[in-house]
Write an enzyme that holds these catalytic residues in place. Structure first.
Site, mmCIF file in Angstrom:
data_model
loop_
_atom_site.group_PDB
_atom_site.id
_atom_site.type_symbol
_atom_site.label_atom_id
_atom_site.label_comp_id
_atom_site.label_asym_id
_atom_site.label_seq_id
_atom_site.Cartn_x
_atom_site.Cartn_y
_atom_site.Cartn_z
ATOM 1 N N GLY A 181 7.624 -20.909 -3.881
ATOM 2 C CA GLY A 181 8.831 -21.702 -4.086
ATOM 3 C C GLY A 181 8.549 -23.006 -4.813
ATOM 4 N N LYS A 185 3.624 -3.315 -6.547
ATOM 5 C CA LYS A 185 3.098 -4.533 -5.920
ATOM 6 C C LYS A 185 2.741 -4.256 -4.449
ATOM 7 C CE LYS A 185 2.506 -9.011 -5.009
ATOM 8 N NZ LYS A 185 3.633 -9.907 -4.780
#
Length: 337
Positions: free
Chosen positions: A13, A207
């Protein structure tokens, strides 16, 4: 754009917030405690790989999600088990045209939403008990995303980038929409690679192939990626876990664009990097084991697929997490003198 980054003080973030703010976007981050104080006082600092000077961005920082005013884009940069506790507040800031970009590892709560076939709208109980999140968030607001960069939090408000800048995105129904094009351009302008994929779920599995194996193995062994891939027994374990997951994914219509050995080789190239789960273990944080591995086992049950290796590693890592959380401690092997 007006962007809200929930978890904006965290490793991913914070990385996003700094780069997006410096590209001219109006960025608000939601953070808590010492991280919130540090951001409000000093802004966010990002140390980029290969650069001597850090990047600093002054962003608006708030503690409550409901203090965020009408964002165009909400980036949900928190772990999967942290979503349900904030879902009511999150739903309050999602308007009809707000783009919500969940950035959780593992199988997301929205996996079967806007997906045709026999499993359409099937809840993923491991990450969304009773389908609570599905009921609160309109899937039409969601833009799928896969997070590839490796970053870590050096101190409150200070993020260090290790490698990578790819954030592939995709609509849940596989379309190439105008809003996806806009988000892709926004990310590109900030220095990221954010291609639009027509099969975002296939990228999630690619992933996840690594996350569901290397993360719990690293937590159990305290070893970095390179070490796991170079030690024959753990390399074989990772390969067997991936093979079980591949059967599940293919039953759900997923086509892998690389094979298992290439995926393992890619992880080895990252080098002596600690996985996020190992970092959490050493910090005494709760491990993201349900989203990364429990969800895959659940999909195995849905598709009637045996998962002996996955289930064994899951059981061991769950017990490890239980011990650490119940003791309010942390586990970290000391370096040899």
């Amino acid at each position: 754009m007006k962007i809200c980054v929930i978890g904006g003080g965290g490793a991913i973030g914070g990385y996003l917030a700094v780069k997006l703010a410096r590209a001219g976007n109006q960025v608000t981050v939601v953070a808590r405690g010492k991280t919130l104080e540090a951001i409000q006082k000093n802004g966010l600092t990002l140390h980029m790989e290969g650069e001597s000077k850090p990047l600093v961005a002054k962003v608006n920082a708030v503690e409550k999600i409901t203090d965020v005013d009408s964002p165009d884009v909400v980036m949900l940069a928190i772990k999967a088990h942290q979503v349900e506790p904030i879902i009511d507040d999150l739903a309050k800031i999602i308007g009809p045209n707000t783009v919500l970009i969940p950035m959780q590892n593992g199988i997301p709560w929205w996996y079967f939403q806007r997906l045709s076939g026999q499993y359409q709208d099937h809840p993923v109980e491991t990450v969304d008990t009773g389908g609570l999140i599905m009921k609160k968030i309109d899937p039409r607001n969601i833009l799928g995303c896969v997070v590839y960069p490796a970053t870590y939090t050096e101190s409150p408000g200070v993020i260090r980038h290790v490698e990578g800048n790819r954030f592939p995105i995709g609509e849940l129904d596989g379309s190439v929409s105008e809003r996806a094009k806009g988000i892709s351009q926004m990310m590109t302008d900030a220095g990221f690679k954010s291609p639009i994929l027509e099969d975002i779920r296939g990228e999630i599995w690619l992933k996840l192939w690594g996350n569901m194996t290397f993360n719990p193995i690293s937590a159990l062994t305290h070893e970095h990626l390179e070490g796991i891939c170079q030690y024959p027994l753990t390399k074989d374990l990772a390969r067997n876990m991936m093979a079980e997951a591949q059967v599940i994914a293919e039953k759900l219509g997923v086509v892998f664009r690389v094979d298992i050995d290439r995926r393992i080789a890619g992880a080895e190239k990252v080098g002596k990097h600690k996985t996020s789960m190992l970092q959490d273990l050493e910090a005494g944080h709760s491990l993201e084991i349900d989203a990364l591995l429990g969800s895959v086992i659940e999909l195995g049950q849905i598709t009637n697929t045996p998962t002996p290796c996955l289930s064994t590693v899951f059981a061991l890592t769950k017990l490890l997490n239980t011990k650490v959380q119940s003791s309010h401690g942390r586990l970290c092997l000391p370096l040899a003198a």
